[in-house]
Structures are given as structure tokens and as C-alpha cells.
Scaffold this motif. Structure first.
Motif, PDB file in Angstrom:
ATOM      1  N   ARG A  97      31.930  42.378  39.306  1.00 11.39           N
ATOM      2  CA  ARG A  97      32.711  42.698  38.184  1.00 11.39           C
ATOM      3  C   ARG A  97      34.123  42.052  37.881  1.00 11.39           C
ATOM      4  O   ARG A  97      34.778  41.757  36.658  1.00 11.39           O
ATOM      5  CB  ARG A  97      32.633  44.215  37.913  1.00 11.39           C
ATOM      6  N   SER A  98      34.872  42.109  39.095  1.00 14.35           N
ATOM      7  CA  SER A  98      36.175  41.575  39.009  1.00 14.35           C
ATOM      8  C   SER A  98      36.233  39.925  38.730  1.00 14.35           C
ATOM      9  O   SER A  98      37.091  39.458  37.977  1.00 14.35           O
ATOM     10  CB  SER A  98      36.868  41.831  40.313  1.00 14.35           C
ATOM     11  N   VAL A  99      35.544  39.302  39.096  1.00 10.38           N
ATOM     12  CA  VAL A  99      35.471  37.949  38.754  1.00 10.38           C
ATOM     13  C   VAL A  99      35.044  37.745  37.399  1.00 10.38           C
ATOM     14  O   VAL A  99      35.328  36.730  36.764  1.00 10.38           O
ATOM     15  CB  VAL A  99      34.271  37.166  39.935  1.00 10.38           C
ATOM     16  N   GLN A 100      34.099  38.518  37.104  1.00 13.36           N
ATOM     17  CA  GLN A 100      33.491  38.686  35.599  1.00 13.36           C
ATOM     18  C   GLN A 100      34.734  38.684  34.465  1.00 13.36           C
ATOM     19  O   GLN A 100      34.937  38.015  33.579  1.00 13.36           O
ATOM     20  CB  GLN A 100      32.438  39.451  35.381  1.00 13.36           C
ATOM     21  N   ALA A 101      35.515  39.734  35.057  1.00 11.41           N
ATOM     22  CA  ALA A 101      36.481  40.024  34.091  1.00 11.41           C
ATOM     23  C   ALA A 101      37.630  39.013  34.392  1.00 11.41           C
ATOM     24  O   ALA A 101      38.403  38.767  33.272  1.00 11.41           O
ATOM     25  CB  ALA A 101      37.324  41.468  34.718  1.00 11.41           C
ATOM     26  N   THR A 102      37.685  38.301  35.523  1.00 12.82           N
ATOM     27  CA  THR A 102      38.742  37.312  35.537  1.00 12.82           C
ATOM     28  C   THR A 102      38.298  36.167  34.496  1.00 12.82           C
ATOM     29  O   THR A 102      39.096  35.535  34.094  1.00 12.82           O
ATOM     30  CB  THR A 102      38.829  36.627  36.951  1.00 12.82           C
TER      31      THR A 102
ATOM     32  N   LEU B 175      44.566  32.317  36.890  1.00 10.69           N
ATOM     33  CA  LEU B 175      43.878  32.823  38.157  1.00 10.69           C
ATOM     34  C   LEU B 175      44.875  33.179  39.280  1.00 10.69           C
ATOM     35  O   LEU B 175      44.541  33.946  40.127  1.00 10.69           O
ATOM     36  CB  LEU B 175      43.089  31.494  38.467  1.00 10.69           C
ATOM     37  N   ALA B 176      46.205  32.265  39.336  1.00 13.98           N
ATOM     38  CA  ALA B 176      46.964  32.651  40.165  1.00 13.98           C
ATOM     39  C   ALA B 176      47.435  34.240  40.056  1.00 13.98           C
ATOM     40  O   ALA B 176      47.897  34.866  40.918  1.00 13.98           O
ATOM     41  CB  ALA B 176      48.231  31.735  40.119  1.00 13.98           C
ATOM     42  N   GLY B 177      47.419  34.584  38.603  1.00 10.56           N
ATOM     43  CA  GLY B 177      48.094  35.612  38.175  1.00 10.56           C
ATOM     44  C   GLY B 177      47.109  36.913  38.816  1.00 10.56           C
ATOM     45  O   GLY B 177      47.191  37.848  38.920  1.00 10.56           O
TER      46      GLY B 177
END
Length: 795
Positions: A606-611, A496-498
């Protein structure tokens, strides 16, 4: 912890002077804060007893004390008013010396004063200059004061909370023995076998008392303890009282096990009952105060009433007195959290509670009682007639394995296995060597050693941290070993930090009436309420991490720091049907979209989903599935606080384990958060599969893959996840990967239509795919999308 060097030398022949010993103890992890040389500088000072007091004629500040040293009585003029008839005090006879001053007979207002009575500061025994030093009852008139206060060196140590075994002289002696490779001479206790009387003690609350050892001694005589014992107690910071009480304190300072002595004849029915206090029950304590207890507090009682607050302070009703002839000695092991809670509630911290709250080993109780019984027989003439040892759950020995590579990897220096074994044996560990490894059992008094790293620490601190060279961190570690040892939460934090999210830590205590409703769908609707909240708006335990993260986003926005992207890994508290509380670990993310409208929010979603998919990929879990959340028609129900149509469930084996979506505008308005917010929350145990899966290496592909892009037009409220599911089903085994590239809604499309673009990766293990093969699979996918959704292919 105060350690007398004179006392310490009874157990180990320390070869170093006090400063060197203090240095070596500190380097071994036992910090010596101060070394005090207690060297009295007086001659001719003796013990005197005050026989009478009368005013000094013509003075309002002084009085005349008539004192005796066991022979003739003399008058001494004193300005102190803290003495009373019968007190034992230090008396400087004419011709005695205090520092460089000779004491002579002087005359005050015509009254001769034969010497002087001394304060602690005048004797160099303390800082109290307000009155005369009152000696304990063990002092004898005419006795040289140097017998009560022999020359000594006192070490003041700061003992860490995980080492209660060091809160005694024997504990420090074992440390010194290990450091200097010396044998330790423990006290010899004669083995007595009094009648076993299990009826003497009954434990009604075994969750609060791990072990209770008692011994009945009859025919004792209460008197002052001998000067040598009094001197040692004073060196340890304890005031002498009587031989029986002093013996219990002496054993505590020697072995680390607190004890208590009851006047057996004052115990109703001659029985001890270990139980929880009744709500509001009062205990008259040894310090003269009556304390009210709650039903959570432990007490030592007889069959009628509580006789002491367990592990903290004894009761006055059963205290040993001058006429006591029968005593019941007890040494118990109390549950540390219970003692800590009661001590804080009462605002009372004693020598006993400071030890019990750190977690003493039950193995200390029986040897302590045997040692105390032997001292009572020696100093008070008692005889042990009955004993009881109630031990509901005996300790089970543990075995820890370690090898030289593990020691070197953790310490950064090579320590031969034989040298490591010798160090552990000096620390009383049982060590067996087999096949290049050590099988080690910690001693019974060490509850702080349970994993190999604990043994490495023991080896390192005795070997000497100052001998370990400074090196850059890092060692060659097998990948499999590395993954097996890594914590799942640390892996998640790293990923998550990355992904450029900042970790937040929000409060577990929330307000029931002020918390937004956003939470996991399976979370109970009501909070776990706190019975005694510190504030009215902090009266519950959180059921979700999302409200705290949303408040953090709002706070950042108010500070002109919009666009924050936060995550938190922590505990939530859910009510159960049995009036219990489940504490679950969850992972939550919250990101702020300060501007850009629905398109920007969709991109962030979508970014949160990919994370989430990236985190799960690090846990070696093949895929992460999502599905559109189905909101009830009348009210949002479990999806309260989320935006209809922009919320999905996170699945594991087709079972919901989390939620992801856009926060409802009404929630953002109440928080004062402008723009939009995207959040996600999952049950971390299910999401990470425990974090225990090990990556399996695969050979690199022998044959190249083929990439194709696919853009389709769909109409109506169709979730992208459903489209992906059809693509996977129709793609077959040669479709290795799918990623969604973009989503478009705009004036170039008819109302209600969306354009979805995907990138597909095809590959086979046994051949290079031909264009015809890929085109056939691609067409099969297109046909499936047309049949299921009426989709149109744009490219």
C-alpha cells in the motif's frame, strides 16, 4: 591545440602579452594549459645536406659526414648514426654560437672536424638528444636555421568537445576579437568559378557523410613548401612534407577543416565514391599499414577500391608524389559517431579524426577548399578546372529568442540588452532586436548553440565570469514558467526521495541466462542480444529495471543492510517485430520487507501504491487506477516472477501501463534475498503524461467538508480496488476523496474474510452539506457494496 602567436597576429591585433592573453582566454572558457616561449638561442647555424658518410679510422662510435651548404663540401665528425646521404641537417659552422658556446674546428683521431651537426636538444628545439635533427624537404642548403624556426610564443589549449570550431587559428582569433573588442581579418580568397562537375563525386551513404566538396586542379608542380609555411606547420605540431600536402594541413590549422589531396590520375575513372566499406575490405594507408574495415566504416573510394579511411587517414595508392601533376582536393563533413567508432576500432587517432569526431559544421567545407585551391595556385602553379559540391541535407538556420530578464535570471547579474547584443555580434551571431527581445541566429560554424541558455553562456563568458558577483541562488520565477521548464524525471526523483526511497543505477547489460523474469506484462519475453559481449554473463540488454533492483536489495541484505527501499529511472530495450529495438524510459521501485510476514508486505504494498499516486499527483494527473492482475491458470505468463493474488496492474485510461505487487518467493530464493519484496514498474512516458501539464489554480472551498469513516467486511478474493470503484460510483460528485486506512485479517474474523476501512471526504461547492445529505450518500454506498460483494458494514 597548439596556437602560434605569430600566426594568430595575422588575423587579429592582440593588444595583450602572451600571459595576459592566456588568462583572458581561460576566463572565457578556453583553458590555456601552457605558454611556451620558443626563442632560439643560436647564431650562424645553417642548413647543410649530407653528401657522403664514411667511418672514422680508429673509432667504432663516430663517423665522418661530408656535408655541403651549397658551396664547398666539408667533413664533420659526428657520433650520431640516424643520418643518411641526402638528409638536410642543422650545421654549426666554425665561429657560430650555440647558447654561450662558440663552435670551432676540432681534431678527432687526426681528422679535422669543421664545426658540428646539431641535435634538437642542442638547438633548444626539442627534447631529442639521441640523434641529429633531420629537417624537412623545404629546407635549402645554406639557409639560416632561424628562418625555419623564428621566435614565437606557443599557446597550448584544452578545447572542449562541443567547440570544434576552436581547433584552429581563426577560431581562436574570433575568440580573442570578441574578448578584446577587435576586428578579425580573415584571409582573402579570390573567387574562382571552375566548371561544375557533379559526376566527380557520388555519395552512396548520406547517413555517414553530410557534405563532400571537391576541386580538381591541373598543372601543379610538387615541391617543398616555402619556409614561412613550414615554420607555421612546425609551430602547430605538424611535420612539413610537400607543398600540396602542407597546404591541406595549413588550411586545417587555419580554418579547422581537415582536408585531403588525391593524385587524380591514380583514381580509377577519375571518380570519387563515398560509401560504406565492404566487410573485411583492406586499405593501404599513408603510414605504411594495411587496415581491415567492417561494413559500418566509411571510406573514400574510386570506382574500384577504397582510397582512404574516411575522416581518419588517407590511402597510399592515390597519395600525392613528386611526379603528381593533377590533384583532387576534398573537404568533407563526416558523421561524428561513425568516425569515433572507426577510430576506436582501428586504434588510430589523427588530427583529422580528433576534429570530425567532435562534429564539424558542413559550412566549413567549401571555404576550406577555396582557400586551399588559392594556395595551390600560388605555391604550386595549379589551375582549378572542375569542382563538385554534394550536400544532401543543407543546414537550416535556427532562431533563438532571449531577453534581459532571462540573462539576469541565469547569470545572476544584470547585463543590458544592448551590451548582450554587442557581445553576440562580436562572436559572429546575427542579432535582431524587437520588442525588448533579441532574435539571434548562430553563425554557421557553431552547432553547439540551440537554446536560450547557450546564448546566456556566450554572453556570460565574454562579459566575464570574474565580474559576476557571488550571490545566493534563487530568483522570483512565475509558477507557470517554473512548471513548464521542469523535467518530468527530476520531478519524479524529488518526490521519490521525499518518500524515503534511494535512487539506484544498475547496469543496462545483463546475462540472458541469469536474469529474473520479473518485468512489465507487455515486455517481450526475450532479451535483445549483444553480438560481441564483453563477458559471457553479460550478453543482453535489459528488458526491465526490476531484476537489477532486486539484485541490489539482495546485495544490501548480504551486507546486513536489510529493508532497503530503492527506485530507478532508466531505459529498457525491447525487441520489435521488424528486428529493431525500442528504447523506452521506465520507472521502477523495489522495497525489501526483511520480517513481519504477509501483513508487513501488504502494508509496504500500500505504501508503494500511495507513492505512485503521489508522483502522478505532482504531474497534475487526477487519479491513478489499479486492478487485480488475472494470472492464467496453468502458468503465470506475463506475470512470471510475481506472487498470485498479490499483484496488480497500473492503468491509464483503462489501459495497462505498469505492474505492482509482491515478488514470488521462488525468485527471492534464487537471489538469496530473505523475507519479502514489493516492486512496481511503469512506462514513464505514459505514467507522467510527458510531464508537461501545468497546475491550474483553484479557489479555496467556500464551504466546509465532512469526513466519514466506513469499515466493511468482505469475503472471498475481492480486490480493494474493485471496492474503491464501487464507492466512487455510488458517492457521486459530493464524494471528493477516498483513502484506504487499514486492512485486517485475523482470528477475530471467519476464514477468508477481510475487514477494510476507508476514510471518505464529502464536500459541495454551493452549500454546506447537512448530516442527512451525507448519511443518504453513505447509505447509497453501503447498499452498492452489499449488492455487488455481499459486504457487511461494521462501522
Amino acid at each position: 591545440m597548439l596556437i602560434s602567436l605569430n600566426w594568430l597576429k595575422d588575423y587579429v591585433d592582440v593588444p595583450a602579452d602572451a600571459p595576459k592573453l592566456a588568462e583572458r582566454l581561460t576566463l572565457a572558457g578556453n583553458e590555456v594549459e601552457r605558454v611556451v616561449e620558443r626563442d632560439v638561442d643560436f647564431d650562424g647555424i645553417v642548413v647543410a645536406q649530407v653528401k657522403g658518410l664514411r667511418p672514422l679510422p680508429g673509432s667504432t662510435k663516430n663517423q665522418i659526414a661530408n656535408v655541403t651548404t651549397g658551396q664547398a663540401a666539408v667533413d664533420v665528425v659526428t657520433g650520431a648514426w640516424n643520418i643518411a646521404v641526402g638528409d638536410l641537417v642543422p650545421y654549426a659552422v666554425p665561429g657560430s654560437r650555440l647558447d654561450d658556446r662558440r663552435i670551432e674546428t676540432k681534431t678527432f683521431l687526426g681528422v679535422p672536424s669543421a664545426g658540428m651537426l646539431c641535435s634538437a636538444i642542442e638547438l633548444g628545439l626539442g627534447e631529442d638528444a639521441a640523434g641529429i635533427l633531420i629537417l624537412g624537404p623545404g629546407a635549402i642548403p645554406g639557409q639560416d636555421l632561424r628562418e625555419l624556426y623564428p621566435r614565437d610564443t606557443i599557446l597550448e589549449l584544452e578545447i572542449k568537445s562541443n567547440r570544434p570550431d576552436l581547433l584552429c587559428h581563426l577560431g581562436i582569433a574570433r575568440e580573442a576579437g570578441a574578448i578584446f573588442s577587435l576586428s578579425v581579418k580573415e584571409p582573402t580568397v579570390p573567387k574562382t568559378r571552375p566548371k561544375d562537375a557533379p559526376e566527380l563525386v557520388r555519395i552512396e551513404a548520406p547517413d555517414g557523410c553530410r557534405r563532400f566538396v571537391g576541386r580538381l586542379l591541373t598543372g601543379i608542380t610538387v615541391a617543398p613548401s616555402p619556409p614561412w609555411m613550414q615554420a607555421r606547420l612546425r609551430a602547430g605540431g605538424v611535420r612539413p612534407i610537400s607543398n600540396i600536402v602542407d597546404i591541406t594541413n595549413y588550411v586545417m590549422l587555419e580554418t579547422g577543416q581537415p582536408m585531403h589531396a588525391f593524385d587524380y590520375r591514380r583514381l580509377k575513372d577519375g571518380r570519387i565514391v563515398v560509401r560504406r566499406a565492404h566487410e573485411g575490405e583492406g586499405v593501404a594507408c599513408l603510414d605504411g599499414r594495411t587496415r581491415r574495415l567492417t561494413s559500418r566504416d566509411m571510406v573514400v573510394a574510386d570506382t574500384e577500391r577504397a582510397q582512404g579511411v574516411a575522416g581518419i587517414i588517407g590511402g597510399a595508392e592515390s597519395a600525392v608524389q613528386d611526379g603528381t601533376t593533377d590533384v583532387f582536393l576534398e573537404a568533407a563533413t563526416w558523421e561524428p559517431r561513425s568516425i569515433r567508432r572507426t577510430s576506436r576500432m582501428l586504434g588510430l587517432r589523427t588530427e583529422a579524426s580528433s576534429r570530425f569526431e567532435k562534429g564539424l559544421s558542413p559550412a566549413l567545407s567549401l571555404p576550406a577548399v577555396e582557400r586551399a585551391a588559392a594556395l595551390v595556385a600560388e605555391l604550386a602553379g595549379g589551375r582549378a578546372t572542375a569542382s563538385s559540391d554534394v550536400y544532401p541535407g543543407p543546414l537550416k538556420p535556427i532562431t533563438i529568442e532571449i531577453d534581459a530578464d532571462r540573462i539576469e535570471r541565469v547569470l545572476g547579474v544584470k547585463v543590458e540588452l544592448g551590451a548582450a547584443a554587442a557581445i553576440l555580434e562580436r562572436l559572429r551571431f546575427t542579432v535582431k532586436s524587437a520588442g525588448g527581445r533579441l532574435r539571434v541566429q548562430p553563425p554557421e560554424f557553431r552547432l553547439d548553440c540551440s537554446i536560450p541558455e547557450d546564448l546566456v553562456e556566450e554572453v556570460g563568458r565574454i562579459y566575464g565570469y570574474d565580474r559576476i558577483p557571488s550571490t545566493l541562488p534563487g530568483a522570483r520565477t512565475p509558477v507557470r514558467d517554473l512548471y513548464e521548464r521542469r523535467d518530468a524525471d527530476e520531478t519524479a526523483r524529488e518526490v521519490l526521495a521525499g518518500r524515503e526511497l534511494d535512487e539506484a543505477v544498475t547496469s543496462s547489460i545483463v546475462g540472458a541466462g541469469e536474469t529474473p523474469e520479473t518485468a512489465l506484462p507487455m515486455a517481450p519475453r526475450s532479451l535483445v542480444r549483444i553480438k560481441n559481449p564483453m563477458a559471457e554473463n553479460r550478453d543482453g540488454l535489459r528488458r526491465s529495471l526490476l531484476p537489477g533492483l532486486l539484485e541490489a536489495l539482495a546485495l544490501n541484505a548480504r551486507q546486513d543492510q536489510g529493508g532497503a527501499r530503492l527506485f530507478e529511472l532508466g531505459s529498457v530495450f525491447w525487441k520489435t517485430t521488424a528486428n529493431g529495438v525500442d528504447e523506452l524510459q521506465v520507472l521502477a521501485m523495489a522495497t525489501h520487507v526483511p520480517a513481519g510476514g504477509a501483513d508487513a508486505a501488504a502494508a509496504e504494498l500500500r505504501s508503494v501504491q500511495a507513492t505512485l499516486a503521489t508522483v502522478r499527483d505532482r504531474f497534475v494527473i487526477p487519479s491513478t487506477d489499479f486492478k487485480q492482475a488475472e494470472f492464467p491458470s496453468l502458468n503465470p505468463g506475463p506475470f512470471a516472477g510475481f506472487h498470485p493474488g498479490r499483484t496488480g496492474e497500473i492503468l491509464d485510461a483503462e489501459e495497462p501501463i505498469g505492474i505492482i505487487g509482491e515478488v514470488h518467493p521462488e525468485v527471492l530464493h534464487k537471489l538469496g534475498l530473505p523475507g519479502r519484496a514489493v516492486v512496481a514498474e511503469v512506462l514513464f512516458g505514459r505514467f507522467s503524461a510527458g510531464g508537461g501539464r501545468t497546475p491550474q489554480a483553484r479557489p479555496l472551498p467556500r464551504f466546509p467538508g465532512v469526513r466519514r469513516d466506513l469499515t466493511v467486511l468482505i469475503r472471498g478474493k475481492i480486490a480493494a480496488g474493485d471496492v474503491l470503484q464501487v464507492i466512487r460510483q455510488q458517492g457521486g460528485y459530493t464524494l471528493r476523496d477516498i483513502s484506504m486506512v487499514s486492512e485486517y485479517q485475523g482470528p477475530q474474523l471467519e476464514a477468508g474474510a477481510r475487514s477494510l476501512s476507508f476514510r471518505l471526504h464529502y464536500q459541495a461547492d454551493d452549500r454546506t452539506l447537512t448530516n442527512e445529505e451525507v448519511a443518504a450518500v453513505q447509505q447509497r454506498i453501503i447498499d452498492g457494496l452489499k449488492a455487488r460483494f455481499g459486504a457487511e458494514v461494521r462501522s
